[in-house]
Design a protein around this motif. Sequence first.
Motif, PDB file in Angstrom:
ATOM      1  N   LYS A 237       0.830  -1.216   0.000  1.00  0.00           N
ATOM      2  CA  LYS A 237       0.000   0.000   0.000  1.00  0.00           C
ATOM      3  C   LYS A 237       0.861   1.261   0.000  1.00  0.00           C
ATOM      4  CE  LYS A 237      -3.938   0.398   2.066  1.00  0.00           C
ATOM      5  NZ  LYS A 237      -4.883   0.340   0.955  1.00  0.00           N
ATOM      6  N   LEU A 238       1.939   1.259   0.763  1.00  0.00           N
ATOM      7  CA  LEU A 238       2.791   2.439   0.816  1.00  0.00           C
ATOM      8  C   LEU A 238       3.522   2.650  -0.504  1.00  0.00           C
ATOM      9  CD1 LEU A 238       4.189   2.090   4.444  1.00  0.00           C
ATOM     10  CD2 LEU A 238       2.618   3.854   3.609  1.00  0.00           C
ATOM     11  N   VAL A 239       4.018   1.585  -1.084  1.00  0.00           N
ATOM     12  CA  VAL A 239       4.702   1.707  -2.382  1.00  0.00           C
ATOM     13  C   VAL A 239       3.717   2.156  -3.457  1.00  0.00           C
ATOM     14  CG1 VAL A 239       5.878   0.409  -4.197  1.00  0.00           C
ATOM     15  CG2 VAL A 239       6.535   0.079  -1.806  1.00  0.00           C
ATOM     16  N   ALA A 240       2.503   1.620  -3.427  1.00  0.00           N
ATOM     17  CA  ALA A 240       1.490   2.039  -4.398  1.00  0.00           C
ATOM     18  C   ALA A 240       1.148   3.520  -4.241  1.00  0.00           C
ATOM     19  CB  ALA A 240       0.234   1.186  -4.239  1.00  0.00           C
ATOM     20  N   ALA A 241       1.293   4.040  -3.023  1.00  0.00           N
ATOM     21  CA  ALA A 241       1.007   5.461  -2.774  1.00  0.00           C
ATOM     22  C   ALA A 241       2.181   6.360  -3.135  1.00  0.00           C
ATOM     23  CB  ALA A 241       0.634   5.658  -1.302  1.00  0.00           C
ATOM     24  N   GLY A 242       3.276   5.763  -3.618  1.00  0.00           N
ATOM     25  CA  GLY A 242       4.403   6.560  -4.090  1.00  0.00           C
ATOM     26  C   GLY A 242       5.598   6.603  -3.169  1.00  0.00           C
ATOM     27  N   TYR A 243       5.557   5.880  -2.058  1.00  0.00           N
ATOM     28  CA  TYR A 243       6.692   5.888  -1.134  1.00  0.00           C
ATOM     29  C   TYR A 243       7.787   4.945  -1.630  1.00  0.00           C
ATOM     30  CZ  TYR A 243       3.998   8.536   2.282  1.00  0.00           C
ATOM     31  OH  TYR A 243       3.280   9.519   2.918  1.00  0.00           O
TER      32      TYR A 243
END
Length: 449
Positions: free
Chosen positions: A275-281
């Motif tokens: 979820k965090l990677v998908a949000a751009g992190y």
Amino acid sequence: MRPLAPRALAERHAAAVPRYTSYPTAPHFTGAIGPRQAAAWMSALSDGTEISLYVHIPFCRALCWYCGCTTAVANGRGPISAFLASLDSEMGHAASLLPTSCRVSHLHWGGGSPNILSPSEIRNLAARTYDLFRVADGAEFAVEIDPRFMDAERANAFADAGVNRVSLGVQDFDPKVQAAINRHQSYAQTAHVVALLCEAGIQALNIDLVYGLPGQTAASVAATVDKVLALDPDRVAVFGYAHLPDKIRHQRLIDSAMLAGPGDRLGQANRIARKLVAAGYVRVGLDHFAKPNDPLATGTARRNFQGYTTDRSDTLIGFGASAISRFAQGYAQNAAHLLDYQARVEAHGLGTARGVAMSDEDRLRGHVIERLMCDLSFSASDLRRRFGAAALALIAEASDIVEADQDGLVEPTSDGFRITERGRPFVRTICACFDAYLGEETAQFANGA
């Protein structure tokens, strides 16, 4: 051979291993290192050395049952005032030992809960730090905060003190999980504190989460991440809960039947990461995530007792009960018990109770473990350049690890060794393969996934 499914991988590789915030790790610290040795290491620093300062505030307003930090619930203001007096003495003595040209590039207040200090105590402690040490312009000044006990006065005091980065403890927003760990903290309360900090002028925001807590599921941690994303933090740290009730008495209040097994823990960690990677992190090391323009994502990450950091200094001086200092020669840790710490400061000027002197092999293995924890790789040519012929035996060990790997966790590179994305959740377990001390201690560790 058919690759193992993630759950089976977790069962196979989630060994109880250190978190590798130092090498050698803290269980190998002994009383052979005391205040005299710590003072000698401070005095031996070269003119112009860049240093970092850490201050441990060992008090909280309430006890969270999951917590493994050195802290206690303060009974009134008396113990805090007495501690601050000892802290002031220790800082003053350390400053008298250091070359006056040493420059502080990074400050960190942790705990415990530094925001248990009153606004005037916050300002006074910061002012004393600036009086004693040469703090560089633009130095990062980070503070850990418990949002449950924060107000506008303290936010303004931190801003006045020069704080420019804050880490908010969240852990989980699910009320059922919060009840199971004795930490009730609503999203609205946390969002209010974020707004207070922004109004005070503190813009850099970290949020800490924990997976593997009682009652958590992959779905529940995903719901927490959705709320965290609405707060728009610059960094998110995602720690695995370490359940060590034999060592940490208040963890016995947690119902162990509510804890997830290794497979479910890995599922929670993976759901948060996706979820965090998908949000751009950008994923950093094992368990940190940063916005693409954050220095943690754009620079060279380091690892110390606060986790992943951009702190580039090789010298860290810790003040307060249980704080650990790092020097080129080794590590020195203050007494953890508050009264013991205060007595040592009164008698010797420093609170040092134990530590370890590092050998050349320790420095080699420590460098490799840090690079694996941060970059998931190391360069063989860089090791040879830094450590000469001593690096050859360790490079051979890495080749043996690759040869023995049956699960696609590691692989050779054109110039060294790399942990694959499949192996990332088990980076601590892989680092343990390079730990020459592991197996010698009786300390308990958290699972490696």
